[in-house]
Design an enzyme around this catalytic site. Structure first.
Site, PDB file in Angstrom:
ATOM      1  N   ASN A  84      34.506 -71.978 -33.374  1.00  0.00           N
ATOM      2  CA  ASN A  84      34.952 -72.577 -32.247  1.00  0.00           C
ATOM      3  C   ASN A  84      34.088 -72.150 -31.178  1.00  0.00           C
ATOM      4  O   ASN A  84      34.298 -71.063 -30.631  1.00  0.00           O
ATOM      5  CB  ASN A  84      36.506 -72.614 -31.876  1.00  0.00           C
ATOM      6  CG  ASN A  84      36.749 -73.407 -30.531  1.00  0.00           C
ATOM      7  OD1 ASN A  84      35.901 -73.944 -29.990  1.00  0.00           O
ATOM      8  ND2 ASN A  84      37.637 -73.068 -29.967  1.00  0.00           N
TER       9      ASN A  84
ATOM     10  N   LYS B 204      33.469 -73.059 -28.174  1.00  0.00           N
ATOM     11  CA  LYS B 204      34.176 -73.401 -26.788  1.00  0.00           C
ATOM     12  C   LYS B 204      32.916 -73.642 -25.765  1.00  0.00           C
ATOM     13  O   LYS B 204      32.080 -74.396 -26.138  1.00  0.00           O
ATOM     14  CB  LYS B 204      34.796 -72.022 -26.285  1.00  0.00           C
ATOM     15  CG  LYS B 204      35.864 -71.517 -27.372  1.00  0.00           C
ATOM     16  CD  LYS B 204      36.611 -70.488 -26.771  1.00  0.00           C
ATOM     17  CE  LYS B 204      37.737 -69.955 -27.673  1.00  0.00           C
ATOM     18  NZ  LYS B 204      38.774 -69.160 -27.394  1.00  0.00           N
TER      19      LYS B 204
ATOM     20  N   HIS C 273      44.084 -77.483 -29.565  1.00  0.00           N
ATOM     21  CA  HIS C 273      43.827 -76.088 -29.185  1.00  0.00           C
ATOM     22  C   HIS C 273      44.592 -75.516 -28.246  1.00  0.00           C
ATOM     23  O   HIS C 273      44.760 -76.223 -27.190  1.00  0.00           O
ATOM     24  CB  HIS C 273      42.262 -75.946 -29.006  1.00  0.00           C
ATOM     25  CG  HIS C 273      41.811 -74.488 -29.057  1.00  0.00           C
ATOM     26  ND1 HIS C 273      41.985 -73.653 -28.157  1.00  0.00           N
ATOM     27  CD2 HIS C 273      41.164 -73.468 -30.100  1.00  0.00           C
ATOM     28  CE1 HIS C 273      41.515 -72.345 -28.034  1.00  0.00           C
ATOM     29  NE2 HIS C 273      41.254 -72.109 -29.594  1.00  0.00           N
TER      30      HIS C 273
ATOM     31  N   GLU D 288      43.828 -73.716 -25.718  1.00  0.00           N
ATOM     32  CA  GLU D 288      43.168 -73.901 -24.101  1.00  0.00           C
ATOM     33  C   GLU D 288      43.685 -75.328 -23.781  1.00  0.00           C
ATOM     34  O   GLU D 288      43.532 -75.590 -22.816  1.00  0.00           O
ATOM     35  CB  GLU D 288      41.742 -73.192 -24.461  1.00  0.00           C
ATOM     36  CG  GLU D 288      41.985 -71.822 -24.315  1.00  0.00           C
ATOM     37  CD  GLU D 288      40.473 -71.499 -25.290  1.00  0.00           C
ATOM     38  OE1 GLU D 288      39.753 -72.142 -25.348  1.00  0.00           O
ATOM     39  OE2 GLU D 288      40.734 -70.182 -25.801  1.00  0.00           O
TER      40      GLU D 288
ATOM     41  N   GLU E   1      47.401 -70.772 -34.607  1.00  0.00           N
ATOM     42  CA  GLU E   1      46.746 -69.675 -33.692  1.00  0.00           C
ATOM     43  C   GLU E   1      47.778 -69.348 -32.633  1.00  0.00           C
ATOM     44  O   GLU E   1      48.208 -69.870 -31.642  1.00  0.00           O
ATOM     45  CB  GLU E   1      45.620 -70.394 -32.949  1.00  0.00           C
ATOM     46  CG  GLU E   1      44.587 -70.823 -33.870  1.00  0.00           C
ATOM     47  CD  GLU E   1      43.265 -71.089 -33.096  1.00  0.00           C
ATOM     48  OE1 GLU E   1      42.232 -70.425 -33.482  1.00  0.00           O
ATOM     49  OE2 GLU E   1      43.329 -71.946 -32.213  1.00  0.00           O
TER      50      GLU E   1
ATOM     51  N   GLY F 250      41.451 -64.583 -28.304  1.00  0.00           N
ATOM     52  CA  GLY F 250      40.382 -63.929 -27.371  1.00  0.00           C
ATOM     53  C   GLY F 250      40.973 -62.797 -26.746  1.00  0.00           C
ATOM     54  O   GLY F 250      40.297 -62.200 -25.822  1.00  0.00           O
TER      55      GLY F 250
ATOM     56  N   SER G 173      41.496 -63.777 -32.777  1.00  0.00           N
ATOM     57  CA  SER G 173      40.589 -62.584 -33.080  1.00  0.00           C
ATOM     58  C   SER G 173      40.296 -62.349 -34.381  1.00  0.00           C
ATOM     59  O   SER G 173      40.170 -61.005 -34.688  1.00  0.00           O
ATOM     60  CB  SER G 173      41.404 -61.271 -32.137  1.00  0.00           C
ATOM     61  OG  SER G 173      41.807 -61.734 -30.769  1.00  0.00           O
TER      62      SER G 173
HETATM   63  C1  PEP Z   1      40.037 -69.852 -30.826  1.00  0.00           C
HETATM   64  O1  PEP Z   1      39.516 -69.936 -29.994  1.00  0.00           O
HETATM   65  O2  PEP Z   1      40.176 -70.722 -31.669  1.00  0.00           O
HETATM   66  C2  PEP Z   1      40.008 -68.209 -31.362  1.00  0.00           C
HETATM   67  C3  PEP Z   1      40.730 -68.264 -32.371  1.00  0.00           C
HETATM   68  O3  PEP Z   1      39.300 -67.649 -30.654  1.00  0.00           O
HETATM   69  P1  PEP Z   1      39.300 -65.987 -30.873  1.00  0.00           P
HETATM   70  O4  PEP Z   1      38.615 -65.929 -32.226  1.00  0.00           O
HETATM   71  O5  PEP Z   1      38.013 -65.553 -30.026  1.00  0.00           O
HETATM   72  O6  PEP Z   1      40.501 -65.127 -30.830  1.00  0.00           O
END
Ligand code: PEP
Length: 248
Positions: free
Chosen positions: A9, A11, A95, A97, A166, A172, A211
Site C-alpha cells: 500500500n 499510500k 483502510h 486511514e 490491521e 506505521g 508494521s
Molecule cells: C498499511 O498502511 O496498510 C500498513 C500496514 O502500514 P505499515 O506497514 O507502514 O504499518
C-alpha cells in the site's frame, strides 16, 4: 490450500519517476523463490503508469479506495468501472486511514465492496481495532461488527474478496501484533466467516497488516490463519518488499 498474497500500500507517496523506478526494481527481483501472489495499491493518478510498467509481470495493480457510486455528480470520486477499465485488479476498502481521516463507516464500506465486485475488482476489506479499543478489551467486538457488516450482506460475494486484519495501533508505528495476537484475531475472523458461509471460509485469504518488515514477516506468515501481508512503509523499498514476498 490458500496461495499467500503480499500487497503493498503505497499510500500518498511517490512521483512518476519514483513509482516507475520502484516497480521496475520490484519486478526485476522477482525470482523462483517467490511463490506468493503480489499486488501494489498505488495512488489513482499512477494507476495507468503502474499497469504499464507492471506489463505482463506477475504484479497486479490496485487502487487504495473507490467510490460506492456508479457514476454521476460526485466531484473528485473515481468509480470501480473506471479502475477496472484501466486494468486494476485490487482495491483497498476500509483502510483505517479512510475510516479515521475520512470518516468512512461500515455501511458505506460495504457498498464500496459491492461496487468493486460488480465491476470485477477484488476488494481487500480492512478491519482492526484502535489502541483504545484494545486496551478496553473491545478488540473482538469491534472486529466482529466490521466483519459482520460485510458478511451479513447477501450481495457480497465471499469468493471474490480478500480480508486484511490491521490493528490500527500497529499501522506505521513500528509496533506489531505478536504472531499469537495476530493469529488469534485471524482465527476469530475466519470463524465468523465460517459461521456464515461454512467451508468457504477456508478458501478466504486474510492478510495481516501493521508494521510488517523483512525481519518480522516470517514468524507472522507462519501462523495458520495468516495468508500474507498488507504492507505500508516497507513496500516503498523494493529490497524490503521483495524480502517480505520471499517469506510469504
Ligand atoms: C498499511 O498502511 O496498510 C500498513 C500496514 O502500514 P505499515 O506497514 O507502514 O504499518
Amino acid at each position: 490450500m490458500r496461495q499467500p498474497l503480499v500487497v503493498g500500500n503505497w499510500k500518498m507517496n511517490g512521483s512518476l519517476q519514483f513509482i516507475s523506478n520502484l516497480l521496475h526494481s520490484i519486478q526485476s527481483n522477482i525470482d523462483d523463490k517467490i511463490s506468493c501472489e503480489i499486488g501494489v495499491c498505488v495512488p489513482f493518478v499512477y494507476v495507468g503508469l503502474a499497469i504499464d510498467v507492471a506489463g505482463k509481470s506477475s504484479i497486479k495493480v490496485g487502487a487504495q479506495t473507490v467510490s460506492e457510486h456508479t457514476s454521476g455528480a460526485y466531484t473528485g470520486e473515481v468509480s470501480a468501472s473506471m479502475l477496472e477499465e484501466l486494468g486494476c485488479h485490487w482495491v483497498l476498502v476500509g483502510h483505517s486511514e479512510r475510516r479515521q481521516l475520512f470518516n468512512e463507516v461500515n455501511e458505506q464500506l460495504v457498498t464500496k465492496v459491492m461496487a468493486a465486485q460488480r465491476a470485477g475488482l477484488i476488494p481487500i476489506y480492512c478491519v482492526g481495532e484502535t489502541e483504545a479499543e484494545r486496551k478496553s478489551g473491545d478488540t473482538f467486538s469491534v472486529i466482529e461488527k466490521q466483519i459482520n457488516a460485510l458478511i451479513d450482506n447477501e450481495s457480497i460475494n465471499l469468493t471474490n474478496l480478500v480480508l486484511a486484519y490491521e490493528p490500527v495501533w500497529a499501522i506505521g508505528t513500528g509496533l506489531t501484533a505478536t504472531p499469537d495476537e495476530a493469529q488469534e484475531a485471524h482465527a476469530f475472523i475466519r470463524q465468523l466467516v465460517k459461521n456464515k458461509a461454512g467451508d468457504l471460509a477456508d478458501k478466504l485469504r486474510i492478510l495481516y497488516g501493521g508494521s510488517v518488515k523483512a525481519d518480522n514477516a516470517e514468524t507472522l506468515f507462519h501462523q495458520e490463519d495468516i495468508d500474507g501481508g498488507l504492507i505500508g512503509g516497507a513496500s516503498l523499498d523494493a529490497n524490503a518488499f521483495i524480502s517480505i514476498c520471499q517469506m510469504a
